[in-house]
Motif scaffolding. Structure first.
Motif, short mmCIF file in Angstrom:
data_model
loop_
_atom_site.label_atom_id
_atom_site.label_comp_id
_atom_site.label_asym_id
_atom_site.label_seq_id
_atom_site.Cartn_x
_atom_site.Cartn_y
_atom_site.Cartn_z
N UNK A 128 0.85 -1.19 0.00
CA UNK A 128 0.00 0.00 0.00
C UNK A 128 0.88 1.24 0.00
N UNK A 129 0.99 1.89 -1.15
CA UNK A 129 1.85 3.06 -1.29
C UNK A 129 1.36 4.24 -0.46
N UNK A 130 0.02 4.41 -0.36
CA UNK A 130 -0.53 5.51 0.43
C UNK A 130 -0.27 5.30 1.91
N UNK A 131 -0.32 4.05 2.33
CA UNK A 131 0.01 3.71 3.71
C UNK A 131 1.44 4.16 4.03
N UNK A 132 2.38 3.82 3.16
CA UNK A 132 3.78 4.20 3.35
C UNK A 132 3.94 5.71 3.41
N UNK A 133 3.27 6.42 2.51
CA UNK A 133 3.40 7.87 2.47
C UNK A 133 2.90 8.51 3.76
N UNK A 134 1.71 8.07 4.22
CA UNK A 134 1.14 8.64 5.44
C UNK A 134 2.00 8.34 6.66
N UNK A 135 2.51 7.14 6.73
CA UNK A 135 3.32 6.75 7.89
C UNK A 135 4.61 7.57 7.96
N UNK A 136 5.33 7.66 6.85
CA UNK A 136 6.61 8.35 6.84
C UNK A 136 6.46 9.86 6.97
N UNK A 137 5.29 10.39 6.61
CA UNK A 137 5.07 11.83 6.73
C UNK A 137 4.44 12.22 8.06
N UNK A 138 4.21 11.25 8.92
CA UNK A 138 3.67 11.55 10.25
C UNK A 138 2.17 11.72 10.31
N UNK A 139 1.46 11.24 9.29
CA UNK A 139 0.01 11.36 9.27
C UNK A 139 -0.71 10.13 9.85
N UNK A 140 0.02 9.04 10.04
CA UNK A 140 -0.59 7.78 10.45
C UNK A 140 0.26 7.11 11.53
N UNK A 141 -0.42 6.59 12.57
CA UNK A 141 0.25 5.81 13.61
C UNK A 141 0.22 4.34 13.23
N UNK A 142 1.34 3.65 13.42
CA UNK A 142 1.44 2.25 12.99
C UNK A 142 2.11 1.42 14.09
N UNK A 143 1.46 0.34 14.48
CA UNK A 143 2.06 -0.66 15.37
C UNK A 143 2.28 -1.92 14.54
N UNK A 144 3.52 -2.18 14.17
CA UNK A 144 3.84 -3.40 13.45
C UNK A 144 4.02 -4.53 14.45
N UNK A 145 3.31 -5.63 14.23
CA UNK A 145 3.29 -6.75 15.16
C UNK A 145 3.56 -8.04 14.39
N UNK A 146 4.45 -8.91 14.88
CA UNK A 146 4.65 -10.20 14.21
C UNK A 146 3.32 -10.93 14.03
N UNK A 147 3.18 -11.62 12.91
CA UNK A 147 1.87 -12.19 12.55
C UNK A 147 1.33 -13.16 13.59
N UNK A 148 2.15 -14.08 14.06
CA UNK A 148 1.69 -15.02 15.08
C UNK A 148 1.34 -14.33 16.38
N UNK A 149 2.13 -13.31 16.73
CA UNK A 149 1.85 -12.54 17.94
C UNK A 149 0.53 -11.79 17.81
N UNK A 150 0.28 -11.22 16.63
CA UNK A 150 -0.97 -10.52 16.39
C UNK A 150 -2.16 -11.47 16.56
N UNK A 151 -2.05 -12.65 15.97
CA UNK A 151 -3.14 -13.63 16.07
C UNK A 151 -3.38 -14.02 17.53
N UNK A 152 -2.31 -14.22 18.29
CA UNK A 152 -2.46 -14.62 19.68
C UNK A 152 -2.96 -13.48 20.56
N UNK A 153 -2.58 -12.25 20.25
CA UNK A 153 -3.07 -11.11 21.02
C UNK A 153 -4.59 -10.99 20.86
#
Length: 253
Positions: A128-153
């Motif tokens: 998602x190019x728009x996702x990248x743009x918003x994140x790097x420009x400070x418009x979007x907050x992002x919590x990257x979580x390992x996939x298995x950890x996300x499923x278990x959370x």
């Protein structure tokens, strides 16, 4: 001989009495079981399901600032019509929990384009190019979580488990803290991830991860009934099933 006959009659009478008592006990136990099952049956008429012919009607009560758990894996099994309906309601400030962030013109990518999502909690966001743009420009907050950890959370949130320990992420920025959740416009870090608690079990290090719960779960299923039972088809079950349990209200497409 007379003594033997009397003994046989007494024995027969004793066995008949025992049989009657056993049948009575079984009937009583069966009665008690049926009462218990009836009293504690999982389906309740107080919390019935509601069907909508218009998906926009189904999501109109989602308020600004809500946390939504969005099922699907990649573009498979995502509730695309419910996502499109959120575009029409114009709800803002959403925290979206989903394995993927969609693509530019489909799925959650549509809500990113209209800036209706404030924070994404995801595992994979690389298409998602728009996702990248918003994140790097400070418009979007992002919590990257390992996939298995996300499923278990998510699973833990639905099970009422507030936190758990996992070896995944130990020795990385996930454990150490400082991973950028949000940037400032000048590229400095505005919000950084917190340091995780570490414990050792059987000679191995684990970090503590907190469970995820949501206000609403938006999921895709194959069939549903008025009792609230749903059936998933093939791989579309993925993240959809645990998200049902981790949200206060589930909206099923």
């Amino acid at each position: 001989m007379a003594t033997l006959k009397a003994f046989c009659r007494a024995e027969s009478l004793l066995f008949r009495n025992l049989a009657v008592h056993r049948r009575a006990s079984l009937n009583f136990a069966s009665h008690q079981l049926s009462k218990t099952c009836g009293c504690y049956f999982s389906t309740s008429s107080l919390r019935g399901s509601q069907f909508y012919s218009n998906p926009t009607e189904a999501v109109k009560d989602i308020p600004n600032g809500a946390t939504i758990l969005v099922g699907g894996f990649g573009l498979c099994g995502i509730p695309e019509n419910l996502i499109n309906s959120l575009l029409k309601t114009g709800v803002k400030g959403l925290t979206a929990v989903s394995n993927n962030a969609g693509v530019d013109n489909f799925g959650l990518g549509l809500l990113l384009q209209t800036k209706q999502i404030k924070r994404m909690i995801s595992s994979y966001v690389g298409e998602n190019a728009e996702f990248e743009r918003q994140y790097l420009s400070g418009e979007l907050e992002v919590e990257l979580t390992p996939q298995g950890t996300l499923a278990e959370r998510i699973r833990a949130g639905g099970a009422g488990v507030p936190a758990f320990f996992t070896p995944t992420g130990y020795g990385t920025l996930i454990q150490e803290g400082g991973s950028p959740i949000k940037y400032n416009k000048d590229g400095s870090i505005a919000i950084a991830s917190e340091e995780r608690e570490v414990r050792e079990f059987n000679g191995r290090h684990y970090i503590m991860e907190k469970a995820i719960t949501g206000d609403f779960a938006l999921i895709k299923a194959w069939k549903a009934d008025k009792a609230g039972n749903i059936i998933f088809r093939k791989t579309a079950r993925n993240f959809n099933q645990p998200m049902c349990k981790a949200a206060k209200t589930t909206i099923v497409e």
